[in-house]
Design an enzyme around this catalytic site. Structure first.
Site, PDB file in Angstrom:
ATOM      1  N   ASP B  53      22.473 -26.944  -4.691  1.00 52.75           N
ATOM      2  CA  ASP B  53      22.632 -27.728  -6.263  1.00 52.75           C
ATOM      3  C   ASP B  53      23.655 -28.881  -6.240  1.00 52.75           C
ATOM      4  OD1 ASP B  53      21.003 -26.118  -7.470  1.00 52.75           O
ATOM      5  OD2 ASP B  53      22.648 -24.601  -8.240  1.00 52.75           O
ATOM      6  N   TYR B 111      27.191 -18.896   4.254  1.00 53.31           N
ATOM      7  CA  TYR B 111      27.911 -19.883   3.103  1.00 53.31           C
ATOM      8  C   TYR B 111      29.273 -19.699   3.115  1.00 53.31           C
ATOM      9  CZ  TYR B 111      23.387 -21.310   0.716  1.00 53.31           C
ATOM     10  OH  TYR B 111      22.136 -21.638   0.260  1.00 53.31           O
TER      11      TYR B 111
END
Lengths: 248, 248
Positions: B53, B111
């Site tokens: 994003d 992540y």
């Protein structure tokens, strides 16, 4: 009138330096504008411990100003922070005597300089470190830095354009550490004062010593020749941080 | 045609995410434009391991594309890097078989999520970490993270808007470490796949567990209720980093 001493941090990437300039975004300009909101338009002039150039950062810049009226120190901190953009923060606020002066009262300053030693330019460090991808000998750098300690004439390390006649300064500390996780050299210099661009020129020179392009004790020669042309390079602004300013 | 697999890093602060969008600066758009310069206008479509994003960063995003002609892998890396802005860098380049697929071939992803725990918002972290100034119990956070390990239905942790029906994912690693010098919590999650906003929702939830606003084993309840309204918060994009993508 109440005199406030503030310690501020700023990310210098998006500022045209500390000092106010017409129509440019500067640290001083942004804070003075915030203060003028608090005084409903009455102008307040900040005094900083010294300027920082465009792109140079601060963890601990010190400023003072006189405020027309009294606000507790902690409330002043909160009030200004509520008006600050995200790249400036007030870290500490104190009410001081009117003989405190952020510039004339400076006894020592500490600067950091970060050098990214990676093969490529790290996207996350493009505003926050210089970049040096040549090989170097850390011991040579450490040996050379010891030559800086003490009182010396730094004429070879002052950018032209400065107006200061006396270029003798005392360096108390000049160190480097290597951070393996970051693949970074972090320099730290403490002195009673620094000439314009002095830290950046010292870093560029000591890296040339580290890579073998200059003799290890070249600083001693450079003190003697007093010639800016001999030191040549200037490390980029984005690696430089004003870490701390000391007063009595 | 030659298929290239590239590992890239980018600072997501100035991108409208990874995926191409008309008239917006995206990572995919910038790299595709560079490739079209190399092919003198012939369009090349990138495939990434997945989207990130706006504001999300990558240390190790993986992409593939088919290039009309052959260039040694190392030269491809240099050619693209010479055309990249400072906030994207190609870290590795390999020529791969045409059955390699950057998205369909993903086995695991890791992540990172950085949380700045300072009292004030650090100017240097405004684009690079979330911010959490409440007190928390690190042991509670560590205990809660253990509940994530294994195969679970993450329906409570998927942002609405996703089109994926099957919300079962396997988490192999879910850890946190506290970095005292930075006053930061750094989370690391490895799994076979992550739903839209899943890491950011997990972080927001586990911080609420850490601060005592949720029971320590609330993740177990949230797996069962399968209700996004129960997990509520989403940590901000700027603390999230795609660290590594694993293939066979």
């Amino acid at each position: 009138m109440t005199r406030y001493k503030l310690t501020i941090a700023y990310d210098g990437a998006k500022f045209h330096g500390f000092q106010s300039q017409p129509n440019l975004r500067t640290v001083q300009g942004v804070i003075e504008k915030a203060l003028s909101k608090m005084t409903k338009g009455k102008e307040i002039i900040l005094v900083g411990s010294g300027r920082t150039d465009a792109g140079v950062h601060a963890y601990g810049q010190v400023i003072h100003f006189d405020y027309p009226g009294y606000i507790p120190a902690e409330n002043m901190l909160k009030a200004i922070n509520s008006l600050m953009p995200l790249d400036i923060v007030v870290k500490d606020s104190q009410i001081v005597d009117e003989d405190f002066h952020a510039r004339y009262g400076v006894k020592r300053k500490t600067y950091l300089y970060r050098v990214d030693c990676g093969h490529y330019t790290d996207p996350f460090k493009r505003f926050y470190a210089g970049h040096y991808s040549y090989s170097y000998d850390l011991e040579k750098i450490q040996t050379a830095l010891k030559d800086l300690i003490g009182e010396h004439d730094f004429s070879s390390f002052a950018a032209s354009g400065g107006v200061i006649e006396n270029k003798v300064r005392t360096i108390y500390e000049a160190q480097v550490k290597y951070l393996p996780d970051e693949n970074e050299l972090v320099f730290e210099f403490t002195g009673n004062g620094f000439l314009y661009n002095m830290v950046r020129i010292l870093v560029a020179t000591v890296l040339e010593i580290g890579s073998g392009r200059r003799p290890v004790h070249d600083f001693i020669r450079l003190f003697e020749v007093k010639d800016r042309q001999e030191a040549r390079g200037t490390a980029p602004a984005n690696g430089l941080y004003l870490k701390k300013v000391f007063y009595d």
